[in-house]
Design an enzyme around this catalytic site. Structure first.
Site, PDB file in Angstrom:
ATOM      1  N   LYS A 116     -56.717  32.089 -19.130  1.00 35.94           N
ATOM      2  CA  LYS A 116     -57.240  32.799 -17.958  1.00 35.94           C
ATOM      3  C   LYS A 116     -56.662  34.193 -17.777  1.00 35.94           C
ATOM      4  O   LYS A 116     -57.351  35.086 -17.299  1.00 35.94           O
ATOM      5  CB  LYS A 116     -57.016  31.952 -16.724  1.00 35.94           C
ATOM      6  CG  LYS A 116     -57.808  30.666 -16.800  1.00 35.94           C
ATOM      7  CD  LYS A 116     -57.940  30.050 -15.467  1.00 35.94           C
ATOM      8  CE  LYS A 116     -59.232  29.260 -15.431  1.00 35.94           C
ATOM      9  NZ  LYS A 116     -59.665  29.054 -14.074  1.00 35.94           N
ATOM     10  N   LYS A 158     -52.679  29.879  -9.572  1.00 41.28           N
ATOM     11  CA  LYS A 158     -53.596  29.205 -10.494  1.00 41.28           C
ATOM     12  C   LYS A 158     -52.966  29.006 -11.866  1.00 41.28           C
ATOM     13  O   LYS A 158     -52.235  29.860 -12.352  1.00 41.28           O
ATOM     14  CB  LYS A 158     -54.881  30.032 -10.650  1.00 41.28           C
ATOM     15  CG  LYS A 158     -55.642  30.201  -9.339  1.00 41.28           C
ATOM     16  CD  LYS A 158     -56.740  31.248  -9.427  1.00 41.28           C
ATOM     17  CE  LYS A 158     -57.963  30.758 -10.179  1.00 41.28           C
ATOM     18  NZ  LYS A 158     -59.083  31.742 -10.045  1.00 41.28           N
ATOM     19  N   GLY A 164     -61.667  22.969 -14.587  1.00 44.43           N
ATOM     20  CA  GLY A 164     -62.155  21.854 -13.769  1.00 44.43           C
ATOM     21  C   GLY A 164     -61.605  21.858 -12.362  1.00 44.43           C
ATOM     22  O   GLY A 164     -61.525  20.834 -11.702  1.00 44.43           O
ATOM     23  N   GLY A 165     -61.206  23.047 -11.896  1.00 41.33           N
ATOM     24  CA  GLY A 165     -60.746  23.181 -10.517  1.00 41.33           C
ATOM     25  C   GLY A 165     -59.366  22.585 -10.264  1.00 41.33           C
ATOM     26  O   GLY A 165     -58.950  22.463  -9.124  1.00 41.33           O
ATOM     27  N   GLU A 200     -53.437  35.210  -7.383  1.00 42.06           N
ATOM     28  CA  GLU A 200     -54.573  36.043  -6.974  1.00 42.06           C
ATOM     29  C   GLU A 200     -54.669  36.075  -5.469  1.00 42.06           C
ATOM     30  O   GLU A 200     -54.222  35.148  -4.795  1.00 42.06           O
ATOM     31  CB  GLU A 200     -55.890  35.418  -7.474  1.00 42.06           C
ATOM     32  CG  GLU A 200     -56.217  35.725  -8.885  1.00 42.06           C
ATOM     33  CD  GLU A 200     -57.522  35.092  -9.343  1.00 42.06           C
ATOM     34  OE1 GLU A 200     -58.144  34.322  -8.576  1.00 42.06           O
ATOM     35  OE2 GLU A 200     -57.903  35.374 -10.476  1.00 42.06           O
ATOM     36  N   GLU A 275     -68.176  34.093 -14.325  1.00 47.37           N
ATOM     37  CA  GLU A 275     -68.081  33.590 -12.955  1.00 47.37           C
ATOM     38  C   GLU A 275     -67.376  34.577 -12.038  1.00 47.37           C
ATOM     39  O   GLU A 275     -66.326  35.129 -12.391  1.00 47.37           O
ATOM     40  CB  GLU A 275     -67.332  32.252 -12.932  1.00 47.37           C
ATOM     41  CG  GLU A 275     -68.053  31.156 -13.697  1.00 47.37           C
ATOM     42  CD  GLU A 275     -67.497  29.763 -13.434  1.00 47.37           C
ATOM     43  OE1 GLU A 275     -68.242  28.791 -13.642  1.00 47.37           O
ATOM     44  OE2 GLU A 275     -66.323  29.636 -13.042  1.00 47.37           O
ATOM     45  N   ASN A 289     -67.089  31.204 -18.958  1.00 50.31           N
ATOM     46  CA  ASN A 289     -67.312  29.984 -19.731  1.00 50.31           C
ATOM     47  C   ASN A 289     -68.128  30.329 -20.962  1.00 50.31           C
ATOM     48  O   ASN A 289     -69.229  30.870 -20.857  1.00 50.31           O
ATOM     49  CB  ASN A 289     -68.040  28.937 -18.891  1.00 50.31           C
ATOM     50  CG  ASN A 289     -67.166  28.448 -17.750  1.00 50.31           C
ATOM     51  OD1 ASN A 289     -65.968  28.229 -17.918  1.00 50.31           O
ATOM     52  ND2 ASN A 289     -67.745  28.305 -16.584  1.00 50.31           N
ATOM     53  N   ARG A 291     -69.978  28.849 -23.143  1.00 54.98           N
ATOM     54  CA  ARG A 291     -70.826  27.727 -23.547  1.00 54.98           C
ATOM     55  C   ARG A 291     -72.028  27.653 -22.611  1.00 54.98           C
ATOM     56  O   ARG A 291     -72.138  28.428 -21.673  1.00 54.98           O
ATOM     57  CB  ARG A 291     -70.033  26.429 -23.420  1.00 54.98           C
ATOM     58  CG  ARG A 291     -69.444  26.302 -22.016  1.00 54.98           C
ATOM     59  CD  ARG A 291     -68.927  24.927 -21.700  1.00 54.98           C
ATOM     60  NE  ARG A 291     -68.093  24.935 -20.518  1.00 54.98           N
ATOM     61  CZ  ARG A 291     -68.512  24.879 -19.261  1.00 54.98           C
ATOM     62  NH1 ARG A 291     -69.815  24.836 -19.003  1.00 54.98           N
ATOM     63  NH2 ARG A 291     -67.675  24.883 -18.245  1.00 54.98           N
TER      64      ARG A 291
END
Ligand code: ADP
Length: 448
Positions: A116, A158, A164-165, A200, A275, A289, A291
């Site tokens: 990330k 994060k 997946g949150g 963040e 996103e 992502n 994919r």
């Protein structure tokens, strides 16, 4: 073009890829665990190979088993679907080392976006707006304090390796920071084997807006507008729609161009999703992502494009047929995720489907791999289907969704269908006025 493609996945997404293959005259190979011997993707594919026992780690995630299945069947390419090995750069490398084609982006791009921090740095370099936050990882509480003071509370901590949150903690003030920081690290270590975290600014009422991009791997890329996926529970998407009710044509064109140009510069190949959190007219990158997404059908509906066919074409080295000037939006589409879960606690509810009837009619698409008498195994994701509706405008799509939900029958197991029937009655859903926190609050009010 390929003669035969192996699909390294199961469930509705495996069926989705098999459908594209069949329309293109390409033979399909399903792989399955012993728990999925009776699965619909196995029945629908031209051939199938059992690749291991029920746990994903020994079957759908087993790289040697999947490569061997290609060798046995003579499949030339692998479509990974979403989840499982779809964003695993090591797997892509292994596929290529065996002289096979991975239907997706290059390993290098998966690697960049899989971390990330690197993803955020790369996005910023490519001109994509990002959420204000730490530069790279944050190793100790003192640094965390300084960063938080710099950007202002609230902040979100994060996991660098997150997905997946999971592995996210919010701190509303300095007093809460230390605990949040330590908990986030512990959770990140437990979930991803890597305790690294970054910080963040925590946006208070953003929407989740994601841009569908598509590149030819040779410097040309387009965008296919946005999806609004703000209706989330525990950072998991529940309902998605396109176009986004809050996004104007000008905003779409502006952020879409930024994303497409970035992908062109990167030389990105195939489908990807960038996103963003969106608040007060500003877009803030959170991740990419690399994919196909679960919610890709809403984009397909409004653009009239088969994204899987395009993925296969580009992977086979064909010219990308998508041109920005030809891509225009028709109407409005909404997808709801049908999970085998009990509402309101969302406990997974595997078991036997005693009766199944799918809705139909104009503007209704059902992507599902369940059938009458099917036993949903307890080993995998609880998503058992997606209902996608398309209408001339948002009110028509909502009415159609309501109608389609009234036709849908899934007996024998609990599903999230009753949740959607309730949700559609809410004026905020009808007006499209919701942020990423709306659903959690609604659930609390509704099921207290
Ligand atoms: P994951 O890879 O685990 O899905 P993301 O970075 O995509 O993690 O974030 C998932 C969700 O978490 C977002 O859709 C949003 O709901 C919430 N989220 C992430 N970052 C922020 C932020 N800076 N402010 C507010 N909410 C956030």
């Amino acid at each position: 073009m390929f003669d035969k493609i192996l699909i390294a996945n199961r469930g509705e997404i495996a069926l989705r890829v098999i459908r594209a293959c069949r329309e293109m005259g390409i033979a399909s190979v399903a792989v399955h665990s012993t728990a999925d011997a009776d699965a619909m993707h196995v029945r629908m594919a031209d051939e199938s190979v059992c690749i291991g026992p029920p746990p994903s780690a020994s079957s759908y995630l087993s790289m040697p088993a999947i490569i061997s299945a290609c060798e046995i069947t003579g499949a030339q390419a692998i479509h990974p679907g979403y989840g499982f090995l779809s964003e695993n750069a090591t797997f892509v490398q292994m596929v290529e080392d065996h002289g096979l084609t991975f239907i997706g982006p290059r390993a290098e791009h998966i690697r960049i976006m899989g971390d990330k921090i690197t993803a955020k740095e790369t996005a910023a370099q490519l001109g994509i707006p990002v959420v204000p936050g730490s530069e790279g990882g944050v190793a100790d509480v003192e640094t965390a304090r300084q960063v938080a003071a710099g950007i202002g509370y609230p902040v979100i901590i994060k996991a660098t390796a997150g997905g997946g949150g999971r592995g996210m903690k919010v701190a509303h003030d300095d007093g809460a920071l230390e605990v949040a920081f330590r908990t986030a690290r512990t959770e990140a270590k437990a979930a991803f084997g890597n305790p690294d975290v970054y910080i963040e600014k925590y946006l208070q009422k953003p929407r989740h807006i994601e841009i569908q991009v598509f590149g030819d791997g040779r410097g040309r890329a387009v965008h296919l507008g946005e999806r609004d996926c703000s209706l989330q529970r525990r950072h998991q998407k529940v309902l998605e729609e396109a176009p986004g009710p809050a996004i104007t044509a000008e905003e779409r064109a502006r952020i879409g161009k930024v994303c497409a140009d970035a992908m062109a510069q990167l030389g990105y190949a195939g489908a990807g999703t960038i996103e963003f959190l969106y608040e007060d007219g500003e877009f803030y990158f959170i991740e990419m992502n690399t994919r196909l997404q679960v919610e890709h059908p809403v984009t397909e509906a409004i653009f009239g494009v088969d994204l899987v066919r395009e993925q296969i074409c580009v992977a086979a080295g064909n010219e990308m047929t998508l041109r920005q000037e030809d891509l225009s939006i028709r109407g409005h589409a909404i997808e709801v995720r049908i999970n085998a879960e009990r509402v309101p606690d969302f406990a997974p509810c595997p078991g036997r489907v005693t009766q199944y009837h799918a809705p139909g009619g104009l503007g209704v698409r059902v992507d599902s791999a369940i059938y009458d008498g099917y036993s949903i195994p307890p080993y995998y994701d609880s998503l058992i289907g997606k209902l996608i509706v398309h209408g001339r405008d948002r009110p028509e799509a909502l009415a159609r969704l309501n109608r389609a939900l009234s036709e849908l029958i899934v007996d024998g197991v609990d599903t999230t269908v009753p949740l959607f029937r309730e949700l559609l009655k809410d004026p905020d859903i009808q007006s499209g006025n919701y942020s990423i926190h709306w659903l959690e609050r609604w659930l609390e009010r509704h099921y207290r």
